[in-house]
Design a protein around this motif. Structure first.
Motif, PDB file in Angstrom:
ATOM      1  N   ILE A  47      -4.317  11.358 -11.609  1.00 16.87           N
ATOM      2  CA  ILE A  47      -3.793  12.161 -12.721  1.00 16.87           C
ATOM      3  C   ILE A  47      -4.849  13.190 -13.098  1.00 16.87           C
ATOM      4  CG2 ILE A  47      -2.983  12.092 -15.111  1.00 16.87           C
ATOM      5  CD1 ILE A  47      -2.042   9.207 -14.542  1.00 16.87           C
ATOM      6  N   ILE A  63       1.583  13.424 -16.627  1.00 15.37           N
ATOM      7  CA  ILE A  63       1.991  13.246 -15.234  1.00 15.37           C
ATOM      8  C   ILE A  63       3.173  14.175 -14.988  1.00 15.37           C
ATOM      9  CG2 ILE A  63       2.788  11.647 -13.470  1.00 15.37           C
ATOM     10  CD1 ILE A  63       1.659   9.366 -15.063  1.00 15.37           C
ATOM     11  N   ALA A 115       1.305   4.108 -15.694  1.00 14.58           N
ATOM     12  CA  ALA A 115       0.684   5.350 -15.221  1.00 14.58           C
ATOM     13  C   ALA A 115       0.375   5.274 -13.729  1.00 14.58           C
ATOM     14  CB  ALA A 115      -0.596   5.615 -16.011  1.00 14.58           C
ATOM     15  N   ALA A 119       2.268   7.806 -11.256  1.00 17.82           N
ATOM     16  CA  ALA A 119       1.450   8.777 -10.536  1.00 17.82           C
ATOM     17  C   ALA A 119       1.644   8.659  -9.033  1.00 17.82           C
ATOM     18  CB  ALA A 119      -0.025   8.582 -10.888  1.00 17.82           C
ATOM     19  N   ARG A 122       6.191   9.409  -8.790  1.00 19.59           N
ATOM     20  CA  ARG A 122       6.701  10.648  -9.412  1.00 19.59           C
ATOM     21  C   ARG A 122       8.205  10.784  -9.176  1.00 19.59           C
ATOM     22  NH1 ARG A 122       1.937  13.905 -11.051  1.00 19.59           N
ATOM     23  NH2 ARG A 122       0.147  12.809 -10.169  1.00 19.59           N
TER      24      ARG A 122
END
Length: 389
Positions: A47, A63, A115, A119, A122
């Motif tokens: 990120i 993100i 996260a 990441a 996506r």
């Protein structure tokens, strides 16, 4: 498996993060080391857009998804409590007098888990704003973030948060539309009388007698001044006065908390408290000053976003393990400041059969983290779908 397979695959890694955070608790807005650890993990995930120093030690990371779309906020609180830990765990706090007795180490870990997954994949369009907030316990974190314009700065359209709950089985969720947690206000009454010898009370104006009478009268606000079906708590939690058994002191203090969901009820309480303090002071011949401090507002879930969040939770939880009409809580939460500005939802996730929140033997159940991380991840994917997904 109810949780996302990829998140389940790195559950052990999440446990490592959580236990490190548990060993290094920080208080209030001074969560710099926690924030640095969060930033280090986020950079490992690839990120790139990371904003530090928000509300002193807060972090917001962005993100980017695949294609244009709105920004959805996901929030975790980072701060601990001024409590000496008694768990005896190998990962117990290394910072004396401080511990994660409310599970914010777990909340931070759940958002880090989401996260890492988001990441990598996506599998959404638009943007996800990861909000790592300081100072939920002592107040000021969410409010300061709002005052600094964080929601507008990152154009956050909706915002979601989780809190662990002891006594609720791991893998279960509950929430409700509308008010879910109360506002929290604090009152202080400073009383000044005339002190003297305990054997000659007629020569004094006893502030302790006045304090006791004021406290008893305040208890009648709930029982006699408001409609019984409107939730209200008025608790006198402190009375301080005196130094010796044979001295009537000159001053006394009492204080406590007020919890409600309704602004009109709050206004009534403030009015009645002022009347009670003035009237009781006059009757005992003392001087008394009321200081009423308004704290967090009520946490109010937006109906549409709550319905959506419940649907997502049902994907993650076991069958029949999501309650969408839970009884609202008289505790308070500064996530309320976000919800005053942006629609969203606040949910509880089960932490199993552990000690209660804010207790020195509490510990976050690491089995909870994959559920919370999966919930956050699916919020992103469902709110910002790619194509017809």
């Amino acid at each position: 498996m109810p949780v996302i397979n990829r998140i389940a695959a790195f559950a052990d890694e999440m446990t490592e993060w959580r236990r490190y955070l548990h060993q290094h608790p920080e208080l209030g807005q001074q969560c710099q080391e926690t924030a640095a650890y969060v930033v280090e993990r986020l950079r490992e995930f690839g990120i790139e857009e990371i904003h530090e120093g928000i509300a002193i030690s807060g972090v917001v990371a962005i993100i980017e998804g695949q294609g244009d779309g709105p920004t959805i906020g996901l929030r975790a609180d980072m701060d601990a409590l001024p409590i000496t830990e008694s768990t005896g765990a190998e990962w117990a706090s290394l910072n004396e007098g401080k511990m994660h007795a409310c599970g914010h180490d777990g909340h931070t870990t759940m958002l880090l888990g989401a996260a890492k997954y988001l990441a990598e994949t996506r599998n959404f369009k638009g943007r996800i704003a990861l909000i790592f907030q300081p100072a939920e316990e002592t107040g000021g974190g969410a409010e300061l973030m709002v005052e600094e314009g964080m929601l507008e700065r990152f154009d956050i359209k909706e915002v979601y948060a989780l809190h662990n709950m002891p006594g609720t089985p791991v893998g279960q969720f509950y929430t409700t539309p509308g008010p879910i947690m109360a506002s929290v206000d604090t009152f202080h009454v400073d009383i000044k009388g005339v002190g003297g010898h305990g054997a000659y009370p007629h020569e004094t104006r006893d502030p302790i007698t006045a304090a006791l009478s004021i406290g008893q009268a305040m208890a009648t606000i709930v029982s006699r001044n408001h409609y019984a079906l409107n939730d209200l708590v008025v608790s006198v939690t402190m009375i301080h006065s005196g130094t010796a058994d044979n001295i009537i002191p000159e001053t006394a203090y009492l204080g406590g908390t007020v919890r409600t969901f309704d602004k009109d009820v709050k206004a009534m309480v403030k009015k009645r408290m002022a009347e009670i303090v003035a009237g009781q002071a006059a009757s005992f011949g003392v001087k008394a000053e009321l200081r009423y401090e308004e704290g967090f507002p009520a946490t109010v879930n937006a109906p549409k976003q709550t319905e959506f969040a419940v649907d997502v939770a049902r994907e993650v939880a076991a069958e029949g393990k999501v309650i969408d009409d839970a009884i609202r809580e008289m505790g308070a939460e500064d996530f309320a400041y976000f919800l005053e500005k942006t629609p969203g939802a606040y949910l509880f996730v089960g932490n199993g059969d552990t000690a209660g929140l804010h207790q020195p033997d509490f510990d976050f159940d690491d089995a909870t983290a994959p559920y919370g991380a999966s919930f956050f991840a699916r919020i992103a994917e469902r709110a910002l779908p790619l194509g017809d997904a």
